[in-house]
Write a protein that holds these residues in place. Structure first.
Motif, mmCIF file in Angstrom:
data_model
loop_
_atom_site.group_PDB
_atom_site.id
_atom_site.type_symbol
_atom_site.label_atom_id
_atom_site.label_comp_id
_atom_site.label_asym_id
_atom_site.label_seq_id
_atom_site.Cartn_x
_atom_site.Cartn_y
_atom_site.Cartn_z
ATOM 1 N N ALA A 101 -2.789 -2.884 -15.125
ATOM 2 C CA ALA A 101 -2.107 -2.527 -13.882
ATOM 3 C C ALA A 101 -0.607 -2.476 -14.141
ATOM 4 O O ALA A 101 -0.116 -3.044 -15.118
ATOM 5 C CB ALA A 101 -2.410 -3.551 -12.785
ATOM 6 N N ASP A 102 0.103 -1.778 -13.265
ATOM 7 C CA ASP A 102 1.563 -1.821 -13.280
ATOM 8 C C ASP A 102 1.963 -3.206 -12.797
ATOM 9 O O ASP A 102 1.772 -3.550 -11.622
ATOM 10 C CB ASP A 102 2.111 -0.738 -12.361
ATOM 11 N N ASN A 125 -4.633 -1.347 -5.814
ATOM 12 C CA ASN A 125 -5.365 -0.075 -5.841
ATOM 13 C C ASN A 125 -4.886 0.912 -4.790
ATOM 14 O O ASN A 125 -5.232 2.095 -4.832
ATOM 15 C CB ASN A 125 -6.866 -0.334 -5.669
ATOM 16 N N HIS A 126 -4.107 0.404 -3.835
ATOM 17 C CA HIS A 126 -3.563 1.285 -2.791
ATOM 18 C C HIS A 126 -2.129 1.710 -3.112
ATOM 19 O O HIS A 126 -1.439 2.239 -2.247
ATOM 20 C CB HIS A 126 -3.611 0.569 -1.440
ATOM 21 N N ASP A 149 6.467 -2.762 0.706
ATOM 22 C CA ASP A 149 6.299 -3.323 -0.628
ATOM 23 C C ASP A 149 7.243 -4.506 -0.795
ATOM 24 O O ASP A 149 8.109 -4.755 0.041
ATOM 25 C CB ASP A 149 6.633 -2.275 -1.703
ATOM 26 N N ALA A 150 7.082 -5.208 -1.899
ATOM 27 C CA ALA A 150 8.024 -6.276 -2.248
ATOM 28 C C ALA A 150 7.903 -6.582 -3.733
ATOM 29 O O ALA A 150 6.856 -6.362 -4.346
ATOM 30 C CB ALA A 150 7.774 -7.532 -1.411
#
Length: 321
Positions: A101-102, A125-126, A149-150
């Motif tokens: 994952a990133d 995943n979103h 986001d954060a």
């Protein structure tokens, strides 16, 4: 890099204003214990490394990045990432956190009883960026705005409790995602005041690092300005784009920057510490010749650590011993 001494970027630290160079590369964080200087960053090959009194150790993994360093007993811990996700290293050996994952681990501390705590983010995943802490290798989501986001950029200890610093982004009809400097302590998130609104040409704020001093929580970073344009669509002359600030318990305090360089660069705080009630911020400020020159603010007074017209430079970390 053009403009650096001999066209080369150097991993550098300053002690009481004197410059020490560890070699080609960049220092992202520094720690001093019992007179020994520990630093982490990248070397001339852009591989993640750490130095102990100038002796370099290459960190395991491919496509590595190193962001922070912490020393507990005689063990050296570094937080960062590699080609397949986030990780930390203990004495140079890689320990995976979130993979496939990133994901990035930006901050790391070790509690008095030897528990390793890191902070950073991962992409779910979103395609949302989720702020996260890892206790050892066990990940826990931290709070973020419901529609945004954060990311966590730094971790510090307050009475053996980890405090996390970074930025949050929430949906805004005019600017898309509106960022704010934020911190998390005991599961509670505080979003800091931007000192204005987008209606006042403020795009948003970014918290880069922080410090806990008694019951007070400090964050430092920047405010990004939207700026206004002339009839041809070009930025108006002399208007700032990014300015330096710190926050105390969520309230913003301005720091003086340099002259507006190229209608954007003014300054940025990148680390903060409190010493004998003095507020010390390290980062960069612009000059008439360069967008970024290593800078230190002590109780709001700006000092350049290098000849501000000669070489570009940046302070990433401040450590007081």
């Amino acid at each position: 890099i053009e403009g650096y001494p001999n066209g080369i970027q150097y991993a550098t630290y300053w002690l009481n204003g004197d410059r020490f160079i560890l070699g080609e590369g960049e220092i992202t964080d520094i720690h001093v214990k019992d007179g020994t200087v520990y630093a982490t960053g990248t070397d001339e090959s852009w591989q993640a490394v750490y130095w102990v009194d100038g002796v370099k150790t290459v960190l395991q993994g491919n496509e590595t990045s190193a962001h922070s360093i912490f020393v507990h007993n005689d063990d050296v811990y570094v937080a960062g990432s590699f080609a397949n996700g986030s990780c930390y290293w203990k004495n140079g050996s890689k320990i995976n956190l979130t993979t496939n994952a990133d994901s990035e681990a930006f901050g790391i501390v070790v509690t008095d009883d030897g528990k390793v705590v890191t902070g950073g983010y991962y992409m779910n995943n979103h395609h949302s960026l989720i702020p996260a802490r890892w206790n050892g290798t066990s990940r826990k989501n931290m709070s973020k705005p419901h529609d945004g986001d954060a990311e966590i950029y730094d971790v510090k200890l307050k009475n053996n409790t980890a405090v996390f610093f970074g930025m949050t982004m929430r949906s805004n009809n005019m600017v898309g995602l509106l960022p704010k400097a934020s911190y998390w302590i005991n599961g509670k998130r505080t979003d800091c005041n931007n000192g204005g609104t987008w209606r006042q040409n403020i795009y948003g704020g970014e918290g880069i690092s922080g410090y806990a001093d008694g019951n007070d929580i400090y964050v430092t970073g920047n405010i990004q300005h939207i700026g206004t344009v002339d009839p041809d669509g070009n930025p108006k002359e002399g208007e700032p784009g990014i300015t330096p600030h710190y926050w105390k318990n969520g309230e913003i305090f301005d720091l003086p920057g340099g002259p507006v360089f190229d209608n954007y660069w003014v300054g940025e705080g990148r680390d903060i510490a409190i010493h004998e009630e003095q507020i010390i911020v390290g980062g960069w400020a612009s000059s008439s010749q360069h967008s970024q020159v290593a800078a230190l603010w002590v109780d709001g007074q700006l000092t350049y650590l290098e000849n501000k017209e000669k070489y570009p430079s940046v302070i990433h970390s401040v450590f007081i011993k």
